[in-house]
Design a protein around this motif. Structure first.
Motif, short mmCIF file in Angstrom:
data_model
loop_
_atom_site.label_atom_id
_atom_site.label_comp_id
_atom_site.label_asym_id
_atom_site.label_seq_id
_atom_site.Cartn_x
_atom_site.Cartn_y
_atom_site.Cartn_z
N PRO A 158 1.48 7.57 1.29
CA PRO A 158 0.53 6.54 0.86
C PRO A 158 1.12 5.52 -0.10
N ALA A 159 2.16 5.91 -0.85
CA ALA A 159 2.72 5.00 -1.86
C ALA A 159 3.27 3.72 -1.26
N VAL A 160 3.65 3.73 0.02
CA VAL A 160 4.19 2.49 0.61
C VAL A 160 3.08 1.52 0.96
N ARG A 161 1.84 1.97 0.94
CA ARG A 161 0.72 1.10 1.29
C ARG A 161 -0.16 0.74 0.10
N TYR A 162 0.20 1.23 -1.09
CA TYR A 162 -0.55 0.89 -2.30
C TYR A 162 0.43 0.56 -3.41
N ASP A 163 0.17 -0.54 -4.08
CA ASP A 163 1.02 -1.00 -5.17
C ASP A 163 0.17 -0.99 -6.44
N TRP A 164 0.36 0.05 -7.27
CA TRP A 164 -0.45 0.20 -8.49
C TRP A 164 -1.93 0.13 -8.16
N THR A 165 -2.36 0.89 -7.20
CA THR A 165 -3.74 1.03 -6.69
C THR A 165 -4.18 -0.12 -5.81
N ILE A 166 -3.40 -1.21 -5.71
CA ILE A 166 -3.79 -2.37 -4.90
C ILE A 166 -3.29 -2.18 -3.47
N PRO A 167 -4.16 -2.27 -2.45
CA PRO A 167 -3.69 -2.16 -1.07
C PRO A 167 -2.66 -3.24 -0.75
N VAL A 168 -1.56 -2.81 -0.13
CA VAL A 168 -0.48 -3.75 0.19
C VAL A 168 -0.85 -4.64 1.37
N ASP A 169 -1.54 -4.08 2.36
CA ASP A 169 -2.00 -4.83 3.53
C ASP A 169 -0.88 -5.56 4.25
N GLY A 170 0.31 -4.97 4.27
CA GLY A 170 1.42 -5.56 5.01
C GLY A 170 2.02 -6.80 4.38
N LEU A 171 1.68 -7.09 3.12
CA LEU A 171 2.13 -8.32 2.47
C LEU A 171 3.43 -8.14 1.69
N GLU A 172 3.94 -6.92 1.61
CA GLU A 172 5.23 -6.68 0.98
C GLU A 172 5.85 -5.45 1.61
N SER A 173 7.17 -5.41 1.59
CA SER A 173 7.92 -4.33 2.21
C SER A 173 8.47 -3.40 1.14
N PRO A 174 8.29 -2.08 1.25
CA PRO A 174 8.83 -1.18 0.23
C PRO A 174 10.34 -1.25 0.16
N TRP A 175 10.87 -1.07 -1.05
CA TRP A 175 12.31 -1.19 -1.24
C TRP A 175 12.89 -0.05 -2.06
N SER A 176 12.22 0.31 -3.15
CA SER A 176 12.82 1.28 -4.05
C SER A 176 11.75 2.16 -4.67
N SER A 177 12.05 3.45 -4.81
CA SER A 177 11.14 4.41 -5.41
C SER A 177 11.68 4.82 -6.78
#
Length: 408
Positions: free
Chosen positions: A144-163
């Protein structure tokens, strides 16, 4: 009109005159037609706006530039930032000025409140991220972390890069027993004044420390994952300020000055001025030992009730001039080769966002062969990962910290 688009349009039987005059030719590249994206990207100069506060980060970005130049004929230019908000402000100013097609920013290393600001103000291109060829390697349905950024849904607007995950590190030659919670850290500092500090807020590492403290000390943490309401702030954060008011006089330089970033914090440890520090990278201490920045007596540790972790991403502004090139670079950054190189502590030590179970044996071997170093905790020693609170809380905490402590 780009050559790839012209070829596709001609193949569809559209007359050349109509093509050259058609408004549709100004359309953004279609990430679902990946071959066309790659063709359009060739020869483009991509301006990547990225934080530049670490030499290892800058060197990795230069390595990436070398790779995409060779593979895709893309000239990747690192526009160095001291704060990601600089890039966000630039895109917002361009939108306010009516510059909707010739933006200066092609790609941003981003997360948290900066992503929330761009999403709220319609400053992002997309959705595009989930159509990258390497995106499935993140196993998004089970991560799920790749689809939420600090609780905000990513909605395909950014690509995960680093954990990333916060860890503390300490010099075992100077510290017999390390703290396991914020109250224990305070007690340790009372016995060892001047031997701990953290990065100045609003640096991301400083924000991480005070947010970690609040998560450990607050009576109600669930409220921190919802948008902040002004009427709740004073009561919820009161334990944090009590803790910091007691801690600051016990810090390095009695809390009258703070290191600006993680590299300055490391330098204090390397010079023997402090004996406990912290990082947003689980392998930072090992990499610093390998690079002779820290003594080999340094080890990492975490608090018993968990540590904050998050992902950072690549975003493309809505008015970027080189969207195709930016997508190709973002996809390369998700490749097993680029992710494994980034995770090597000698190179950088930033954890991968890929699910290793999704990788082919040869790609998995790239990660299995990495020596994570003597100061790196094993995955089962990292404990629970605490999610980042809503960006509105992080912003408000930073503002309150500045008002309370700057200038004292």
């Amino acid at each position: 009109m780009s050559l790839p688009r012209l070829r596709h349009a001609l193949a569809a039987g559209l007359p050349l005159a109509a093509l050259l005059g058609s408004p549709a030719l100004l359309a953004d590249p279609d990430p679902s037609d990946w071959q066309a994206v790659v063709e359009e990207a060739r020869g483009q100069t991509v301006y990547w706006y990225a934080w530049a506060g670490e030499d290892r980060t800058n060197e990795y970005i230069q390595w990436t530039a070398d790779q995409v130049a060779e593979r895709y004929d893309i000239d990747l230019v690192h526009v160095k930032l001291s704060d990601t908000a600089e890039a966000v402000s630039r895109v917002l100013a361009e939108k306010q000025a009516g510059n909707d097609e010739r933006g200066n920013v092609d790609m941003i290393w981003i997360n948290g409140e900066n992503f929330a600001t761009m999403k709220t103000n319609d400053l992002l291109f997309g959705p595009w991220a989930e159509q990258l060829p390497h995106y499935p390697l993140t196993d998004p349905d089970n991560t799920p972390a790749v689809r939420y950024d600090w609780t905000i849904p990513v909605d395909g607007l950014e690509s995960p890069w680093s954990s990333s995950q916060v860890v503390f590190y300490y010099d075992t030659a100077l510290v017999d027993t390390h703290p396991r919670s914020m109250p224990e850290l305070l007690a340790w500092a009372q016995e060892n004044p001047g031997e701990f500090t953290y990065a100045r807020v609003p640096n991301f590492l400083g924000n991480a420390f005070i947010t970690q403290a609040l998560l450990e000390l607050a009576d109600d943490t669930e409220i921190l994952y919802e948008p902040m309401q002004e009427e709740d702030f004073e009561e919820v954060t009161a334990p944090l300020w009590t803790f910091l008011d007691e801690l600051h006089p016990l810090l390095w330089r009695s809390g009258r000055a703070f290191p600006s970033n993680s590299s300055e914090l490391r330098r204090l440890m390397g010079d023997g001025e402090i004996s406990i520090g912290l990082s947003f990278s689980t392998t930072e201490a090992s990499g610093a030992i390998a690079n002779f920045e820290l003594p080999d007596s340094v080890r990492s540790y975490v608090h018993d009730d968990g540590m904050i972790g998050n992902m950072s991403f690549m975003a493309i502004p809505y008015n970027a001039q080189h969207k195709a090139g930016a997508m190709v670079v973002a996809n390369y950054l998700l490749s097993p080769e680029a992710q494994a190189h980034k995770q090597d502590p000698v190179v950088w030590g930033s954890n991968t966002v890929l699910s290793l179970e999704t990788l082919e044996p040869a790609d998995r071997a790239l990660f299995d062969d990495i020596d994570l170093g003597i100061a790196t905790l094993a995955p089962d020693e990292l404990g629970e990962v605490l999610g980042q609170p809503h960006p509105s809380w992080v912003d408000a905490l930073a503002e309150a910290w500045q008002a309370r402590y700057v200038g004292r």
